[in-house]
Scaffold this active site. Structure first.
Site, short mmCIF file in Angstrom:
data_model
loop_
_atom_site.label_atom_id
_atom_site.label_comp_id
_atom_site.label_asym_id
_atom_site.label_seq_id
_atom_site.Cartn_x
_atom_site.Cartn_y
_atom_site.Cartn_z
CD GLU A 1 -1.82 -1.95 2.32
OE1 GLU A 1 -0.87 -2.73 2.04
OE2 GLU A 1 -2.42 -2.67 2.72
CG ASP B 1 -2.22 -3.64 5.59
OD1 ASP B 1 -0.61 -3.81 5.65
OD2 ASP B 1 -2.20 -2.89 5.92
CG ASP C 1 -6.92 -4.99 6.88
OD1 ASP C 1 -6.83 -4.67 6.15
OD2 ASP C 1 -6.78 -4.44 7.74
CD GLU D 1 -10.91 -1.18 4.17
OE1 GLU D 1 -10.93 -0.07 2.96
OE2 GLU D 1 -12.56 -1.51 4.11
CE1 TYR E 1 -2.12 -3.17 8.96
CE2 TYR E 1 -3.89 -4.71 9.86
CZ TYR E 1 -3.42 -3.23 9.03
OH TYR E 1 -3.90 -3.52 8.40
NE ARG F 1 -5.78 1.51 11.44
CZ ARG F 1 -5.25 1.83 9.44
NH1 ARG F 1 -4.24 0.16 9.35
NH2 ARG F 1 -5.01 2.86 10.02
CG HIS G 1 -4.39 -9.20 11.89
ND1 HIS G 1 -5.36 -7.83 11.88
CD2 HIS G 1 -4.16 -9.43 11.03
CE1 HIS G 1 -5.45 -8.51 10.77
NE2 HIS G 1 -4.65 -8.40 10.78
#
Length: 922
Positions: free
Chosen positions: A9, A95, A97, A99, A319, A321, A366
């Protein structure tokens, strides 16, 4: 040679990962999402009247979304396509997740690679983790993509259906959202509780007692003749005593008891001692990191997440989040090893501690937030690479992680009860109670102690040691003092406590906590006073409309169930289209109301909404607050001379229009009592008061009460004749000036008003650095009074200086070095000259707590050091210890800067191909 293209990203992440993978890999960044749902205005003309015209989603055909590449991402897409031409394999390394998975899917849809594609995932950016991830890839998880797309479509439907209702009935430019509307309601409800709260007063007695050996300790009155004395917890928010069989002391009885206790003695009637054990907290997850950073580092959620993002991308933490409190086996080993090396074997339990999460629905499993790597770097080891907020946050994460694998803190808690013979206030015997906890083995507390939010009606007890006592021992009474208290209203939410409440209710997920707080702040729904979140009157109006006309959408359980349903879609247990159909068109499986109607029918069948009533918050006594086009104001509901109950005219009364007054932003809703409202209305009587005529211009000067405080202004005359101003011509603006803080709207006179309107005042003329003449002016600004010389400004101490300061005094200020940021606060205490440096030592209050400094060396005060009572010797000792450790350098690694293209290009309008469902990779 085979070349693999890796897409992440962010450019920072790309640079870091590129150094770990070698020459066979090319790492590039998408810079976040490359495409999204367009707004209706961005749709091609031929689509604006079709099924995509309202939402960019075809709700009648499987909720098919229409995506376009963002205008500022078209160049990036071209670069990625060019890089893909030279690649033999594509690794999508966004990532892990929802998103991140969605970004990977959008890249796949837009780039349309003809080479093998694999999904590369990792939770930390270290060489070992990146190389493991490159060798252990998986397929794209379309269930996660479905969950993200469902959430995006859900938010589009919610926002585009609800927000226009707010525009029409409350104010233009407002927004409603699946999470933001619910969180706004939570904050408004807390303020309503504070507005309805009525304080109750109660009294108790504090006593000081002495043992034969001379040791003194304090105890508090707990019972009279065997009946417990009431405390703050025994009262309701209405001010009523709700607990039965308690004694409610008033001032007279408490003082009589204190006098009787001072003349008596005490006997120990009970001594109870029990072991004390305290376990460490779990490692950080997103919510607890934000809470603790707010408490300990005074960081906002946004500041915390920005710093955590940088730490993650630079390879310092995992990570950030996450809902998971789990630590990997290598992390457990690293934490236990480091705790053993730093604190000793006795500080580490025999077996690793394994924690289980309490969140209602964990978003993608995670690992917990911890230092990166299989061996943790201590704060001292990263001090040369990190500084400021990033260093403080890393230190916090490191301490919490290591402490989570350390032994329990152990000690003992003693409770002593004393009987004091009295013959006062209708009682014969008074019971006093004292409790104390002694920590005999600090365990994990040697590394870290979790912060706590302020507790309502807490007794303020702290760790203390009581003297050794046994039943039957007689004690002397040294003193007794009656103390009065008032119950406190429910505390306002802070960023830390609202995130905690969101997590407990299952509202939102780690990725939404910080953006939600930012959104409701930017929309004008909350203000901050210190760390407290205060709802605006606008938030009251919006929340009332939502509660009365969209009740299920701001229902806490329903919102939490939506989050759980998104988790089910992410796990492959729920179908995207079926769920969106139930939400939008209605059907079974939702709440009772949603079973009858979906969002579409809710909006269609709103019925008549009284916009004026929605924006009215009644205060009682014929007074209310209304949210108007230009801000909130307080008003009388019925005109003067009209009975507000019957609407009939009072006999002999003169009917006048209802009075109204603007409400400034510094008045919180719970402070707007009827008394405060009447005060504002009385002050508003001076609003528009004509002070006189400016002799220089002939214009009338008036004093007014505005939304941002009182001010004076001139009244410009209307243009003479019938000649209309030319179209597009700017109308002249009247001069205005805010009143100084010590000025009053009702007493300000014409001369003072003219002086205010004459600002900025020219203090005098001097020369700049080039020898050119330049004026120095004095004026008032948003952050207070200041001087200005060209582009160089300096703060003044008082507003009065604006009119009084001379040129010599101004030049003296400019001769001083310019202070960056806020002016330094006065020291808490002066300790005298340091015996080593010879410089004056003072105690100051810093961002991370009080500290001593001689201007060269800073040393933080320990937990037991009181800033107000610390001795010079102790201050010198702390500085000497700090010098002995040597300097700590925190140099930031030099970064190369590259120019970033900022050229915008036209939006690419290209319909996406539909996803094909595949089994979730395991």
């Amino acid at each position: 040679m085979a070349r693999k293209l890796v897409i992440v990203e962010s450019p920072a992440k790309a640079k870091k990962i590129g150094g770990f993978l070698g020459s066979d890999y090319v790492v590039d960044a998408s810079a976040g999402h490359i495409r999204d749902l367009p707004t209706p205005s961005e749709l091609p003309p031929e689509m604006k009247k079709g099924p995509f015209g309202k939402f960019a989603v075809n709700v009648d055909d499987g909720f098919e979304p229409y995506y376009v590449v963002d205008a500022d991402k078209k160049k990036k897409v071209t670069e990625l396509r060019r890089a893909l031409k030279d690649a033999d394999e594509l690794l999508l390394a966004t990532d892990e997740d929802r998103e991140g998975e969605a970004i990977a899917w959008h890249l796949l849809e837009v780039l349309k690679p003809k080479v093998p594609v694999k999904r590369m995932v990792f939770h930390e950016i270290t060489k070992e983790a990146i190389q493991r991830a490159a060798n252990n890839t998986r397929d794209l998880d379309t269930y996660l993509v479905d969950a993200q797309e469902t959430r995006r479509i859900l938010d589009r439907l919610y926002g585009y259906e609800v927000s226009p209702v707010l525009w029409r009935k409350v104010r233009q430019g407002l927004s409603g959202g699946r999470v933001q509307s619910v969180v706004t309601r939570m904050i408004v409800e807390r303020e309503r509780e504070r507005m309805a709260f009525k304080a109750a007063s109660y009294w108790d007695v504090d006593g000081e007692f002495t043992v034969d050996g001379g040791q003194q300790f304090g105890a508090r009155l707990s019972a009279l003749d065997g009946t417990r004395v009431a405390t703050g917890r025994d009262f309701a928010d209405t001010g009523e005593l709700v607990t039965k069989n308690v004694v409610h002391l008033d001032s007279q009885r408490a003082n009589a008891l204190a006098e009787a206790v001072r003349a008596s003695h005490a006997d120990v009637t009970s001594v109870q001692e029990k072991p004390y054990t305290r376990r460490p907290s779990a490692p950080f997850i997103t919510s607890t990191l934000q809470q603790e950073a707010s408490r300990k580092l005074r960081l906002s959620s946004r500041e915390t997440m920005r710093a955590a993002q940088r730490l993650y991308e630079d390879g310092f933490i995992t990570y950030m989040r996450t809902d998971s409190v789990v630590l990997s086996e290598s992390a457990l080993t690293a934490a236990r090893t480091q705790a053993r090396d730093l604190y000793g074997a006795e500080y580490v339990p025999d077996a690793p501690r394994r924690y289980a999460g309490k969140a209602k629905g964990a978003q993608e499993a995670h690992e917990a937030i911890r230092p990166a790597g299989d061996r943790f770097r201590t704060p001292a080891q990263v001090a040369g690479e990190l500084r400021g907020t990033e260093f403080a946050l890393y230190e916090l994460i490191w301490k919490r992680t290591v402490a989570s694998q350390m032994a329990d803190a152990r000690g003992s808690t003693a409770t002593v009860k004393l009987a004091v013979p009295v013959d006062a206030a209708g009682a014969k015997s008074a019971e006093f109670t004292a409790s104390g906890t002694v920590i005999t083995f600090r365990g994990f507390l040697a590394a870290y102690e979790e912060g706590r939010d302020v507790e309502r009606n807490a007794d303020g007890a702290t760790e203390r040691r009581l003297p050794k006592l046994s039943e039957g021992v007689r004690l002397e009474v040294e003193d007794a003092e009656a103390k009065g208290h008032e119950t406190s209203p429910p505390p306002r939410y802070t960023e830390a406590s609202i995130v905690k409440a969101m997590e407990e209710k299952g509202i939102g997920r780690p990725s939404t906590y910080e953006p939600t707080i930012a959104t409701i702040t930017n929309r004008g729904y909350i203000n901050k006073r210190g760390s407290a979140l205060i709802p605006t009157w606008l938030a009251f109006a919006v929340t009332r409309l939502m509660e009365e006309h969209f009740p299920s959408l701001v229902d806490y359980d329903f919102t939490a169930s939506m989050e759980e349903d998104l988790d089910r879609i992410a796990a492959g247990d729920e179908q995207r289209v079926a769920w969106l159909t139930k939400f939008y068109f209605g059907g079974q499986g939702q709440t009772a109301q949603q079973s009858r109607e979906g969002l579409h029918r809710m909006v269609e069948d709103l019925g008549e909404i009284d916009a004026r009533e929605i924006s009215t918050i009644r205060l009682g006594e014929n007074l209310a607050v209304r949210v108007g086009r230009y801000g909130p104001y307080v008003t009388e509901l019925a005109p003067s001379g009209i009975d507000p109950e019957t609407g009939e005219m009072l006999e002999g009364a003169e009917v006048k229009d209802p009075r109204r007054a603007s409400i400034t932003d510094d008045i919180a809703p719970d402070e707007m009592t009827p008394e405060k409202a009447r005060e504002l209305l009385e002050q508003a009587g001076d609003d528009g008061r004509v002070l006189g005529t400016d002799p220089a211009t002939g214009h009338e000067i008036v004093a007014r009460a505005g939304r941002y405080g009182p001010y004076v202004t001139e009244v410009l005359p209307e243009p003479e004749g019938e000649e209309k101003p030319k179209r597009g011509a700017k109308k002249p603006k009247p001069r205005t000036a805010s009143l100084f803080k010590d000025m009053d709207l009702g007493t300000i006179e014409l001369d003072t008003a003219l002086k205010l309107l004459s600002l900025p005042r020219v203090v005098g003329e001097t020369t700049d650095d080039k020898g050119e003449p330049v004026q120095i002016t004095a004026q008032n600004g948003r952050y207070g009074p200041y001087l200005k010389k060209g582009t160089d400004s300096r703060s003044l101490q008082t507003e009065a200086q604006i009119f009084d300061i001379t040129l010599d005094e101004a030049l003296a200020i400019y001769a001083q070095p310019k202070q960056r940021g806020r002016a330094a606060a006065a020291p808490l205490k002066e300790l005298g000259a340091d015996p080593v440096s010879g410089k004056p030592v003072v105690v100051k209050d810093g961002r991370f707590g009080p500290y001593v400094t001689d201007g060269e060396t800073n040393a933080t005060l320990r937990k037991d050091d009181d800033p107000s009572t610390i001795t010079p010797e102790r201050g010198f000792e702390l500085l000497a210890e700090k010098r002995a450790k040597g300097p700590t350098t925190r140099k930031r690694a030099a970064k190369k800067t590259t120019k970033k293209a900022a050229t915008k290009k036209a939006t690419t309008r290209k319909t996406a191909a539909k996803k094909t469902t595949s089994k979730k990779a395991t």
